[in-house]
Motif scaffolding. Sequence first.
Motif, mmCIF file in Angstrom:
data_model
loop_
_atom_site.group_PDB
_atom_site.id
_atom_site.type_symbol
_atom_site.label_atom_id
_atom_site.label_comp_id
_atom_site.label_asym_id
_atom_site.label_seq_id
_atom_site.Cartn_x
_atom_site.Cartn_y
_atom_site.Cartn_z
ATOM 1 N N ASN A 1 45.172 4.806 -24.198
ATOM 2 C CA ASN A 1 46.294 5.365 -23.453
ATOM 3 C C ASN A 1 46.224 6.874 -23.364
ATOM 4 O OD1 ASN A 1 47.697 3.130 -22.596
ATOM 5 N ND2 ASN A 1 48.768 2.886 -24.542
ATOM 6 N N GLN B 1 43.861 9.051 -7.109
ATOM 7 C CA GLN B 1 42.974 9.184 -8.256
ATOM 8 C C GLN B 1 43.572 8.580 -9.506
ATOM 9 O OE1 GLN B 1 42.148 13.309 -8.465
ATOM 10 N NE2 GLN B 1 40.834 13.184 -6.668
ATOM 11 N N MET B 2 44.903 8.577 -9.572
ATOM 12 C CA MET B 2 45.537 8.100 -10.810
ATOM 13 C C MET B 2 45.523 6.593 -10.928
ATOM 14 S SD MET B 2 48.931 10.226 -11.448
ATOM 15 C CE MET B 2 49.462 11.175 -10.064
ATOM 16 N N GLN C 1 45.501 12.861 -4.809
ATOM 17 C CA GLN C 1 45.665 12.991 -6.254
ATOM 18 C C GLN C 1 46.333 11.766 -6.847
ATOM 19 O OE1 GLN C 1 46.851 15.254 -4.108
ATOM 20 N NE2 GLN C 1 46.116 17.305 -4.644
ATOM 21 N N PHE C 2 47.290 11.190 -6.111
ATOM 22 C CA PHE C 2 47.922 9.993 -6.639
ATOM 23 C C PHE C 2 46.962 8.811 -6.597
ATOM 24 C CE2 PHE C 2 51.796 11.569 -7.821
ATOM 25 C CZ PHE C 2 52.391 12.345 -6.843
ATOM 26 N N LEU D 1 47.888 -2.431 -20.429
ATOM 27 C CA LEU D 1 47.869 -2.406 -21.891
ATOM 28 C C LEU D 1 49.262 -2.512 -22.473
ATOM 29 C CD1 LEU D 1 45.294 0.194 -23.161
ATOM 30 C CD2 LEU D 1 45.289 -2.256 -23.442
ATOM 31 N N PHE E 1 43.384 11.879 -17.668
ATOM 32 C CA PHE E 1 43.024 11.862 -16.254
ATOM 33 C C PHE E 1 44.254 11.994 -15.370
ATOM 34 C CE2 PHE E 1 38.622 11.169 -16.597
ATOM 35 C CZ PHE E 1 38.373 10.292 -17.637
ATOM 36 N N ILE E 2 45.331 11.309 -15.804
ATOM 37 C CA ILE E 2 46.545 11.352 -14.988
ATOM 38 C C ILE E 2 47.119 12.770 -14.955
ATOM 39 C CG2 ILE E 2 48.919 10.494 -14.813
ATOM 40 C CD1 ILE E 2 47.983 7.860 -15.829
ATOM 41 N N TYR F 1 43.807 4.632 -13.805
ATOM 42 C CA TYR F 1 44.285 5.002 -15.135
ATOM 43 C C TYR F 1 45.695 4.495 -15.374
ATOM 44 C CZ TYR F 1 40.348 7.985 -14.190
ATOM 45 O OH TYR F 1 39.108 8.432 -13.820
ATOM 46 N N ILE G 1 43.616 8.771 -23.475
ATOM 47 C CA ILE G 1 42.535 9.187 -22.582
ATOM 48 C C ILE G 1 42.922 8.959 -21.126
ATOM 49 C CG2 ILE G 1 40.161 8.716 -21.903
ATOM 50 C CD1 ILE G 1 39.556 8.175 -24.797
ATOM 51 N N MET G 2 43.590 7.850 -20.850
ATOM 52 C CA MET G 2 44.036 7.611 -19.476
ATOM 53 C C MET G 2 44.996 8.709 -19.033
ATOM 54 S SD MET G 2 42.568 4.895 -18.398
ATOM 55 C CE MET G 2 41.118 5.147 -19.395
ATOM 56 N N LEU G 3 45.892 9.102 -19.959
ATOM 57 C CA LEU G 3 46.857 10.134 -19.597
ATOM 58 C C LEU G 3 46.175 11.479 -19.341
ATOM 59 C CD1 LEU G 3 49.908 9.250 -21.799
ATOM 60 C CD2 LEU G 3 49.800 9.345 -19.328
ATOM 61 N N ALA H 1 45.337 14.796 -12.454
ATOM 62 C CA ALA H 1 45.701 14.445 -11.084
ATOM 63 C C ALA H 1 47.099 14.948 -10.727
ATOM 64 C CB ALA H 1 45.622 12.929 -10.894
ATOM 65 N N ILE H 2 48.037 14.786 -11.665
ATOM 66 C CA ILE H 2 49.412 15.209 -11.374
ATOM 67 C C ILE H 2 49.501 16.714 -11.142
ATOM 68 C CG2 ILE H 2 51.631 15.650 -12.497
ATOM 69 C CD1 ILE H 2 51.899 12.956 -13.307
ATOM 70 N N ASP I 1 47.125 18.649 -10.297
ATOM 71 C CA ASP I 1 46.411 18.935 -9.049
ATOM 72 C C ASP I 1 47.375 18.840 -7.883
ATOM 73 O OD1 ASP I 1 43.265 17.689 -7.664
ATOM 74 O OD2 ASP I 1 44.772 19.040 -6.841
ATOM 75 N N PHE I 2 48.110 17.739 -7.856
ATOM 76 C CA PHE I 2 49.056 17.532 -6.767
ATOM 77 C C PHE I 2 50.155 18.590 -6.788
ATOM 78 C CE2 PHE I 2 51.268 15.354 -3.571
ATOM 79 C CZ PHE I 2 52.612 15.348 -3.901
ATOM 80 N N ASN J 1 48.896 22.162 -5.894
ATOM 81 C CA ASN J 1 48.442 22.352 -4.517
ATOM 82 C C ASN J 1 49.538 22.123 -3.500
ATOM 83 O OD1 ASN J 1 45.713 23.141 -4.599
ATOM 84 N ND2 ASN J 1 45.176 21.124 -5.354
ATOM 85 N N ASN J 2 50.553 21.344 -3.861
ATOM 86 C CA ASN J 2 51.542 20.997 -2.852
ATOM 87 C C ASN J 2 52.902 21.625 -3.051
ATOM 88 O OD1 ASN J 2 49.385 19.335 -2.454
ATOM 89 N ND2 ASN J 2 50.585 17.627 -1.752
ATOM 90 N N THR K 1 45.531 0.839 -16.055
ATOM 91 C CA THR K 1 45.122 0.535 -17.425
ATOM 92 C C THR K 1 46.300 0.628 -18.376
ATOM 93 O OG1 THR K 1 43.024 1.593 -16.903
ATOM 94 C CG2 THR K 1 43.447 1.076 -19.199
ATOM 95 N N ILE K 2 47.067 1.713 -18.256
ATOM 96 C CA ILE K 2 48.188 1.889 -19.173
ATOM 97 C C ILE K 2 49.194 0.764 -18.991
ATOM 98 C CG2 ILE K 2 50.148 3.340 -19.764
ATOM 99 C CD1 ILE K 2 48.576 5.736 -19.171
ATOM 100 N N TYR L 1 36.353 3.368 -21.426
ATOM 101 C CA TYR L 1 37.647 3.085 -22.040
ATOM 102 C C TYR L 1 38.396 2.026 -21.257
ATOM 103 C CZ TYR L 1 36.495 7.505 -24.240
ATOM 104 O OH TYR L 1 35.852 8.495 -24.906
#
Lengths: 329, 364
Positions: free
Chosen positions: B145, A299-300, A296-297, A310, B151-152, A303, B147-149, B155-156, B158-159, B162-163, A306-307, A257
């Motif tokens: 967009n 990792q973002m 974790q940040f 775009l 993954f985000i 992505y 699909i990207m979100l 991750a968010i 996760d943070f 855990n924190n 990309t956003i 993607y």
Amino acid sequence: MKFLKEKSFQKGKRMNELYLYVIEILSGTLRMSIPLLLAALGGLFSERSGVINIALEGIMLISAFTTITTTYFLSQTFSYNSFFINLAPWLGVFSGIVVGSLTATLHGFISITVKGEQIVSGLAINILASGITQYLCLIFFQSSSNTPMLSQTIPPFSCWLTKIPLLGLLLFSYSPLVYISLIILVFSHLLLFNTPLGLRIRAVGEHPQAADTLGINVSKIRYIAVIISGALAGLGGAILALESAQFVQNMTAGRGYIALAAMIFGKWTPLGSFLACTIFGFANKLQISIRIIPTQFAQMIPYLTTIIILTGFVGKATPPKEIGKPYEK
Amino acid sequence: MKKLLLAQIIASILAVLCSFIVIILFITLIGENPLKVTLSLWNGILEDKDGILNDLGYILYYTTTLILSGLAVAFAFRGGLFNIGGQGQIIIGSFLCAVGGFTFKNLPSFLLIPFSIFLSALGGAIWALIPGILKAKRGSHEVINTIMLNFIAIAITDFLVNNIFKSYGQTPQTEEIAIQARIPRFSELLGYFGIYFPKSVPLNLTFLLALLMIWATYYILFKTKYGYEIRAVGYNKDASFYGGINVSSNIILTMMISGILYGLVGVDFILGYQYRFRQDVAISYSATGFLGIAVSLLGQNHPFGIFFSALLFGTLSHMGILFELNTSISKDIILILQGIIIIFVVSLNEIFKRKILSKRKKDE
């Protein structure tokens, strides 16, 4: 006198470290952008001919799995012969390309012949790819999450060229696949803009009716474009897999993607896509190398990039005119 | 019009049959005997302690979230949009729901539960609004967009889990929600009336919420002005624009409602099953988001069709577990089946549609 020498020595060492660090980031960026580049080129050919190819992600995944599996079994079978062991990864890459092309043919069949909804077809292939790779991974390697590591992949060059100060490491220390990909990049540009086939591909994507009246077989050209896109994405998946020397469940992690986003950012041209992929490659490299922010940040990063890209620091991004619409005589 | 509807139903049924044939071929290819597989599945069902009720309960439990996911995707489809962000929207919705559940421990049940449901919907809505607004204002591809979100979102959370919101120990989970925030399970409810229902089945009242949403989606899409506009934009953006419809705000509205439906999936998991937000579990159950695509397509993007489609996929999911327990085939085969079903539905839909349209042309 000795103290000054000491200081300049320390400074020299730090400069050297900094230099090596920068080289590592830059070369890592290029390495990470190559799979994206190939997938983006694949998407490019397909979309220029008018077929939306969301299936890049799935094709990369299947190809990655096929590459690792073929290489593994070939090197197991021919472990006594060192020539074959060196050849195995290349055959693995070849098998990845073939499988990628076949998968793309399926997508092409649904999009071109059956004239079904192209985005949905792409998504279906991605879901299928995820399921099939996990399933076959379980069958062949008794673990649905990853395969064992390959002992032999395609090693990068390390000849005298790399010893050239300043630029040697930066320019000459990559695996042959990287150079092949860059050559493919140039070829893609030439093919698309300087050959009759490229002209036909573009024509079919912009105005298939006109192309048809000139005697061009729209379906055939679209199939060719889609198969090329499958082969390129397949190569991208193969390179991705060989980088890690193993297959991990869903290892493409959205790269297909991201490649599409790169293609859009690059305004559907090969060189523009390359530029975009470098940016995304940098984001990928940051993702694994950055230490300052929480993981974790980190990792973002790709992505979010990309956003943001775009969102339109892109100017007017116009796709080929007849994209996504099946052609009927 | 009736012929088209009939064609769609036939296409769906045929798609399922073809997919089953392909799967049987696949099973034979990998060396298993399909008859033996079916027999061991059947034995697995019969040997269960509570028998049919257990299986029925689990099937309806899976169906709940599949209905909501399918509705979310269908709603977006009808508006001409592809909401692939189900995973992210479910995760954010669940997270917000859980946070509400354990933060407002003082509220009584009849306030806390609706509030948590609202938070869940809000979470999904926000996560879907982002790509919606980007598409409306900037024209950026909502497929990428969303699909990207996804993954985000992983991750968010996760943070955050855990924190900031971590409960004790190593597992990445938040604390439990308040007792009064729990939605009763069918076992409790039916127990009131003296009917036995196995306790271990997580089927809960969210199932009724899902059924309500089916009716609500049908009503909104087909009986209100907003639904009409959404569907018009879905059919032809330019024509709608020239007809005076505000395409931009319709896109945003469509994504928002789609996100709300996805967010409600969180209600089922947090208020009805897990009673807390666990990050690693959330990643796996949010995969229902992708199943929603298959469910919606098989249901021909219509709320009523989605009910049956969700029921089928719920049965398949349950069978997946049975596959895993009773045969040597892993549950990934369900993923493969999904993909094949989508391919067949897309193909057969198109073939049937063209046959009918060409027949109509001949009649004219």
